[in-house]
Design an enzyme around this catalytic site. Structure first.
Site, PDB file in Angstrom:
ATOM      1  N   TYR A 277       0.867  -1.164   0.000  1.00  0.00           N
ATOM      2  CA  TYR A 277       0.000   0.000   0.000  1.00  0.00           C
ATOM      3  C   TYR A 277       0.913   1.225   0.000  1.00  0.00           C
ATOM      4  O   TYR A 277       1.803   1.331   0.846  1.00  0.00           O
ATOM      5  CB  TYR A 277      -0.876   0.053   1.253  1.00  0.00           C
ATOM      6  CG  TYR A 277      -2.085  -0.837   1.237  1.00  0.00           C
ATOM      7  CD1 TYR A 277      -3.055  -0.728   0.246  1.00  0.00           C
ATOM      8  CD2 TYR A 277      -2.289  -1.771   2.256  1.00  0.00           C
ATOM      9  CE1 TYR A 277      -4.172  -1.539   0.250  1.00  0.00           C
ATOM     10  CE2 TYR A 277      -3.403  -2.579   2.276  1.00  0.00           C
ATOM     11  CZ  TYR A 277      -4.345  -2.460   1.268  1.00  0.00           C
ATOM     12  OH  TYR A 277      -5.460  -3.256   1.274  1.00  0.00           O
TER      13      TYR A 277
ATOM     14  N   ASP B 234      -6.465  -0.709  -6.232  1.00  0.00           N
ATOM     15  CA  ASP B 234      -7.926  -0.721  -6.318  1.00  0.00           C
ATOM     16  C   ASP B 234      -8.620  -0.169  -5.075  1.00  0.00           C
ATOM     17  O   ASP B 234      -9.828  -0.275  -4.944  1.00  0.00           O
ATOM     18  CB  ASP B 234      -8.441  -2.140  -6.607  1.00  0.00           C
ATOM     19  CG  ASP B 234      -8.062  -3.139  -5.508  1.00  0.00           C
ATOM     20  OD1 ASP B 234      -7.332  -2.759  -4.572  1.00  0.00           O
ATOM     21  OD2 ASP B 234      -8.485  -4.311  -5.606  1.00  0.00           O
TER      22      ASP B 234
ATOM     23  N   HIS C  13     -10.339  -6.804  -4.662  1.00  0.00           N
ATOM     24  CA  HIS C  13     -10.191  -6.814  -3.209  1.00  0.00           C
ATOM     25  C   HIS C  13     -11.208  -7.755  -2.550  1.00  0.00           C
ATOM     26  O   HIS C  13     -11.693  -7.496  -1.451  1.00  0.00           O
ATOM     27  CB  HIS C  13     -10.346  -5.403  -2.642  1.00  0.00           C
ATOM     28  CG  HIS C  13      -9.199  -4.976  -1.771  1.00  0.00           C
ATOM     29  ND1 HIS C  13      -8.045  -4.424  -2.269  1.00  0.00           N
ATOM     30  CD2 HIS C  13      -9.036  -5.047  -0.434  1.00  0.00           C
ATOM     31  CE1 HIS C  13      -7.227  -4.157  -1.268  1.00  0.00           C
ATOM     32  NE2 HIS C  13      -7.794  -4.541  -0.139  1.00  0.00           N
TER      33      HIS C  13
ATOM     34  N   GLY D  30     -10.201 -13.911  -5.960  1.00  0.00           N
ATOM     35  CA  GLY D  30     -11.627 -13.642  -5.977  1.00  0.00           C
ATOM     36  C   GLY D  30     -12.478 -14.848  -6.299  1.00  0.00           C
ATOM     37  O   GLY D  30     -12.624 -15.214  -7.466  1.00  0.00           O
TER      38      GLY D  30
END
Length: 473
Positions: A236, A264, A352, A387
């Site tokens: 990050y 994202d 995410h 995901g």
């Protein structure tokens, strides 16, 4: 030099934002200015300044993380009062994150069983965080369900006496193409958090993607791996350059195989399950002055993430680190192309886990979109995807469409309830299912996987070809 002893009364005199002390596991630190750069957001720091925050700290951090991240000059002294600590010596064998005893691993048949065990056994705080997503969880749910809409087209009469699941990424060979999706607060599942995850993945022939917001320091996690074992790091980007430089210097020193730059999440979405839990806790405390503050804590962590991250900043990271850069959070073909244009060596398709923009398209659909519009990118870059992966057939489908590595988030949280054993058990389940799926589809090695093994009609009907409403990029 002997530490000065600090009484609770003296500690309580330093509870202003411009003069802030906090006790963590008997050590009193000067945390003035830290609220604004705290990766978990400012609210929790502001709540505990002038107090002993050990219990709250130990619920999500390793005991030594503070000492590794604060400067020596910030150490004021030691608390002259009884305090609790979460050192290894103080732990018993029971996972403190559990409200009910877990079923035995021999009762777990698939990853869905792990989720069922988590829902029944984890405490309310942990379950709210782990299971939740943004808004109505539409993207989270579609990430999973879209795999069921893509059918296999098995080939028969192929020699598949054995199935080779190995994959090579950036020159390193892994026994399986299965990795973790980096996530914060893993200590909400087990006190050993990323330490157990790193050991379990390495023992299974894979490796860890270390998150920026880990419960343990990056050094501690790397030390848990076999010497010289490859690993990846998820970054990050902090809006504070000094904080970002410190993270980068640590990471570069440890030499990950690549840095996955998360793009994202320029802002935190509305995590409704978290907010409901926080409001419930605030109401139970009957402290109306804190209700508003606590109700937004689920989103307050976003202040530590750079909302102005740009492609030029990603290029700067390539030059600053001299390491392979993967862009994590690709959600459309145009951005995959842009990552390639600026020289990134890979992309990581992710929304995410449904925690970014709700109603964003599921990740498997994004992979299909890239394959249809820019298939050459899948040959020139390594591609990761997360995901909704819950089965070995899901792994095979992603590989057929061009992914090199498949990452799982929530399932490894649930596996961590059992510590390292749970991680290895989950990996073995997935590997067994992948091997079976390969053999039943006539695939002897993953390099033989291709889109022709899939019925992708459900994806083709949903892919945006960029012709009717053409993108400006």
């Amino acid at each position: 030099m002997t530490d000065r002893k600090i009484s609770l009364e003296e500690l309580s005199q330093h509870q202003e934002a411009e003069d802030a002390w906090m006790a963590i596991n008997s050590v009193v630190w000067n945390v003035t200015g830290f609220a604004g750069i705290h990766p978990g957001g400012p609210d929790i720091i502001l709540e505990y300044i002038g107090r002993d925050g050990s219990d709250q700290y130990n619920s999500v951090h390793s005991s030594g993380l503070a000492a590794r991240n604060f400067e020596t000059s910030q150490r004021i002294g030691v608390l002259d009062a009884p305090t609790k600590s979460n050192t290894d010596a103080d732990r018993d064998n029971r996972n403190p994150k559990l409200d009910r005893e877990l079923p035995g691993l021999d009762e777990i048949i698939n990853l869905h069983d792990l989720e069922d065990a988590a829902e029944k056994s984890l405490n309310e705080r942990s379950w709210a965080y782990l299971s939740g997503a943004t808004d109505g969880s539409i993207t989270k749910n579609r990430n999973c369900s879209i795999f069921e809409e893509v059918y296999l087209r098995p080939r028969v009469a192929r020699p598949v006496g054995s199935a080779d699941t190995r994959v090579k990424i950036l020159g390193d060979e892994y026994d399986v193409p299965i990795f973790n999706a980096p996530a914060s607060l893993m200590m909400l599942a087990h006190p050993d958090a990323e330490i157990a995850l790193a050991k379990g993945l390495a023992a299974s022939g894979s490796t860890i993607v270390i998150p920026t917001l880990a419960s343990y320091s990056t050094d501690e996690i790397v030390e848990a791996l076999p010497k010289g074992h490859p690993f990846f790091f998820q970054l990050y980007t902090s809006p504070d350059k000094s904080v970002l430089d410190k993270i980068i210097d640590t990471v570069v020193r440890l030499q990950p195989r690549a840095i996955f730059v998360t793009v994202d999440l320029p802002d935190f979405g509305k995590r409704e399950a978290n907010e409901r839990y926080e409001r419930k806790v605030a109401k139970q405390k009957k402290d109306s002055s804190k209700t508003k503050q606590k109700s937004n804590q689920a989103r307050s962590a976003g202040v530590a993430i750079d909302s102005d991250l740009s492609w030029s900043k990603i290029q700067w990271l390539r030059e600053r680190t001299n390491l392979p850069i993967f862009v994590k959070g690709i959600q459309c073909a145009e951005d995959a192309l842009q990552a390639w244009k600026i020289g990134c060596q890979g992309i990581y398709i992710s929304n995410h886990g449904g925690r970014a923009a709700d109603t964003a398209q599921p990740t498997l659909l994004t992979l299909a979109e890239i394959r249809l519009r820019y298939p050459e990118l899948l040959e020139q870059m390594d591609v990761f995807i997360d995901g909704g992966v819950r089965r070995g057939t899901d792994v095979l489908k992603a590989i057929c469409l061009g992914a090199k590595g498949v990452c799982l988030g929530r399932p490894f949280f649930y596996a961590l309830m059992y510590g390292q054993d749970g991680v290895q058990y989950a990996m073995q389940i997935l590997k067994d299912e992948l091997v079976t799926a390969m053999k039943l589809c006539g695939v002897a090695r993953l390099s033989e996987a291709h889109p022709g093994l899939l019925n992708t009609r459900a994806l083709l009907n949903q892919v945006d070809y960029g012709t009717e409403f053409r993108s400006k990029l």
